[in-house]
Design a protein around this motif. Sequence first.
Motif, mmCIF file in Angstrom:
data_model
loop_
_atom_site.group_PDB
_atom_site.id
_atom_site.type_symbol
_atom_site.label_atom_id
_atom_site.label_comp_id
_atom_site.label_asym_id
_atom_site.label_seq_id
_atom_site.Cartn_x
_atom_site.Cartn_y
_atom_site.Cartn_z
ATOM 1 N N UNK A 83 0.661 -1.555 -0.501
ATOM 2 C CA UNK A 83 -0.361 0.230 -0.081
ATOM 3 C C UNK A 83 0.920 1.044 0.367
ATOM 4 N N UNK A 84 1.992 0.939 1.109
ATOM 5 C CA UNK A 84 2.806 2.711 1.007
ATOM 6 C C UNK A 84 3.402 2.319 -0.075
ATOM 7 N N UNK A 89 -3.820 6.100 -3.140
ATOM 8 C CA UNK A 89 -5.679 6.392 -2.869
ATOM 9 C C UNK A 89 -6.128 7.855 -2.508
ATOM 10 N N UNK A 91 -9.941 9.022 -2.165
ATOM 11 C CA UNK A 91 -11.819 8.784 -1.357
ATOM 12 C C UNK A 91 -12.572 10.243 -1.676
ATOM 13 N N UNK A 94 -11.231 14.883 1.421
ATOM 14 C CA UNK A 94 -9.468 14.467 1.413
ATOM 15 C C UNK A 94 -8.532 14.521 1.900
ATOM 16 N N UNK A 158 -0.797 13.714 -3.584
ATOM 17 C CA UNK A 158 -0.473 13.106 -2.762
ATOM 18 C C UNK A 158 -0.522 11.754 -2.757
ATOM 19 N N UNK B 256 -3.173 4.990 8.333
ATOM 20 C CA UNK B 256 -2.445 3.610 8.266
ATOM 21 C C UNK B 256 -2.793 3.257 6.640
ATOM 22 N N UNK B 257 -4.114 4.084 6.231
ATOM 23 C CA UNK B 257 -4.464 2.924 4.392
ATOM 24 C C UNK B 257 -3.829 3.931 4.000
ATOM 25 N N UNK B 258 -2.628 4.491 3.518
ATOM 26 C CA UNK B 258 -1.577 4.658 2.696
ATOM 27 C C UNK B 258 -0.111 4.979 3.320
ATOM 28 N N UNK B 259 0.062 3.667 4.079
ATOM 29 C CA UNK B 259 0.525 3.362 4.425
ATOM 30 C C UNK B 259 1.967 3.635 5.406
ATOM 31 N N UNK B 260 1.631 4.921 6.745
ATOM 32 C CA UNK B 260 1.818 4.474 7.686
ATOM 33 C C UNK B 260 2.269 3.331 8.964
ATOM 34 N N UNK B 339 -12.198 5.961 6.319
ATOM 35 C CA UNK B 339 -12.006 6.052 5.080
ATOM 36 C C UNK B 339 -13.531 6.113 4.934
ATOM 37 N N UNK B 343 -15.265 12.673 6.256
ATOM 38 C CA UNK B 343 -14.181 14.178 6.488
ATOM 39 C C UNK B 343 -13.973 13.788 8.670
#
Lengths: 232, 344
Positions: A83-84, A89, A91, A94, A158, B256-260, B339, B343
Amino acid sequence: MSIFTMDKVKKSFTNGEVEEEILKGISLTLKEGEITALVGASGSGKSTLLTIAAGLQNASEGKIIFEGENINALNQEQIRKIRAKEFGFVFQFAHLVPFLTVEEQLMLMLDIAESKLVKKDRVREVERILELVEMDHRKTAYPSSLSGGEKQRVAVARAMIHQPKILFADEPTASLDSKRSKDVMTLIRNLTKEQKVTTLMVTHDEEMLTYADHVINMRDGVVFKEESAGVY
Amino acid sequence: MKLAWREIKNSKVRFIILGSIVFLVSLLTFIISGLANGLSADNASLIKDLPEGHIFMSEDADEMYNMSRIDRGTEKKLLNEREDASVFSIQMGFMNDGNEKQHSVAFVTSTGSDLFNHVEAGEVILDRSFEGEGIQVGDVLTNNQFSGEFIVKGFVDQKKFSHAPVAYINIDNYREMYRVEEMQLAFIPEGESSFEIAGLQSFTNQEFLNTIPSYSAEQMSLNMIVWFLVIISGMLFGIFFYMMNVQKIGLYGILKAIGLKTGDLFKMMWTQMLFITFISLVLSAVISQVFNGIAPEGMPFNLTMETTVQLSVVFLITGFIGSTISGIQIKKVEPLQAIQQGEV
Ligand SMILES: Nc1ncnc2c1ncn2[C@@H]1O[C@H](COP(=O)(O)OP(=O)(O)OP(=O)(O)O)[C@@H](O)[C@H]1O
Ligand SMILES: [Mg+2]
């Protein structure tokens, strides 16, 4: 071999006593460098399918093959790495980090993706992508001072800054008005074409289909119709 | 780590509030611990200043030092066997000065050991607090159980027992005043703990202190306050980060979703916790040390750097535990949840 395929993916949720099958065996292939739109009635399972594809939740059955590897069989840490580094992503909202400036949001993404670029190149890359999304004049602004459309453009930047192989977008324009939606979609289209990114996008909006190369229509947990879309 | 600093910078007020509460709690802890230590010195520096060792009472004294008697035979044997041993006695009493003013004192006498001061018959060495009451070397003091007079020979720093200043007198004067032949207690420095003497019960210095009723009561309540404050500070961190984390669940989900890595979120929290605690502790340590320097004479306050450092480490550990426990929710956050929540 294609970059991303799903093979007979099923997903059930248990609500109390009853088990409900939301995805009933979905197979699809994403074409490299193309935008595939996923449409269907509310509740048909589009978001569920997208999040499974993106490794955000597991499928109950079936295979999700990314670059020859079944990500449904990987452990959490392996999926996180993918994923990283390989996914981007966007959504409906933002979801920017409230205490980082626009350019810091992008720097953070490069950190998360363990980008190999050195500091100087990272700065240049951030500049470049901010120009593309026309946010270079607001690079030191915090999200709270941006409009909805501006935030979403930063979110797109991003999602793309670390040069992902696949972009997942769940109703990226649903929170925007028609004009801003078109701006953001044009942006996604230009960026993905330029960086040759494969895109899977869920949308409600018929108008947005004009930006897609390929449309998958879902109904009741199965693929009901698949067609190539004429590019607008 | 960058996220940690950026958030502190962006939510300055929150972190300053947390920091000032930690500062106040730790300052209070340092002050009370200084007071506990000061009171303990004021109560029993005579014993506290002895080197590590063992104090012996007769078994039939029932752990009350003034009931203890060490018979002459045992005393002789002990002093022969261990040349570093000493027998001594403590009696609470009064001394009158030239103006007929009464001073309460703890009379102390001992056999020849340089752990205690020694005087000739008719002389006395006093705790320095007498100086503050206008007593000088050469003054004459009396006691109503004693036929003669005591001439003040000198002063010693901080020698107290049961909150009374110590008066070292000669063993012969002591025997006359209290009409006893035997001494009450024996002390053997660095004595092997197995060192046993028939009929005598052995205490470490600390155990002996605890047999003094006022001492244990005083120390226990103060130490309890100190530990309460330490625990409160740990909970403070727990609650603070819990509230911060609850507000950021959505953000954590996205990151977390974007990978942290989840570990990075913990590191972020720990960095913030260490930073806040460190600054607050440095401030309160400096202030309490300054207070230590300027505390008024009569105030029993003594805060060593060592105690300050020890307590600071304890604060850091409780802060760490508190924040980590509240951080367990970070681990539970599902990227999906955030998600779907919309917001942040
Ligand atoms: N975690 C879950 N637990 C139980 N049921 C779920 C869960 N996630 C989704 N569902 C159910 O699965 C079905 C499909 O949901 P999904 O969000 O995929 O729909 P969608 O096609 O994205 O709809 P929309 O267009 O409204 O976003 C819904 O009926 C939903 O209630
Ligand atoms: Mg949806």
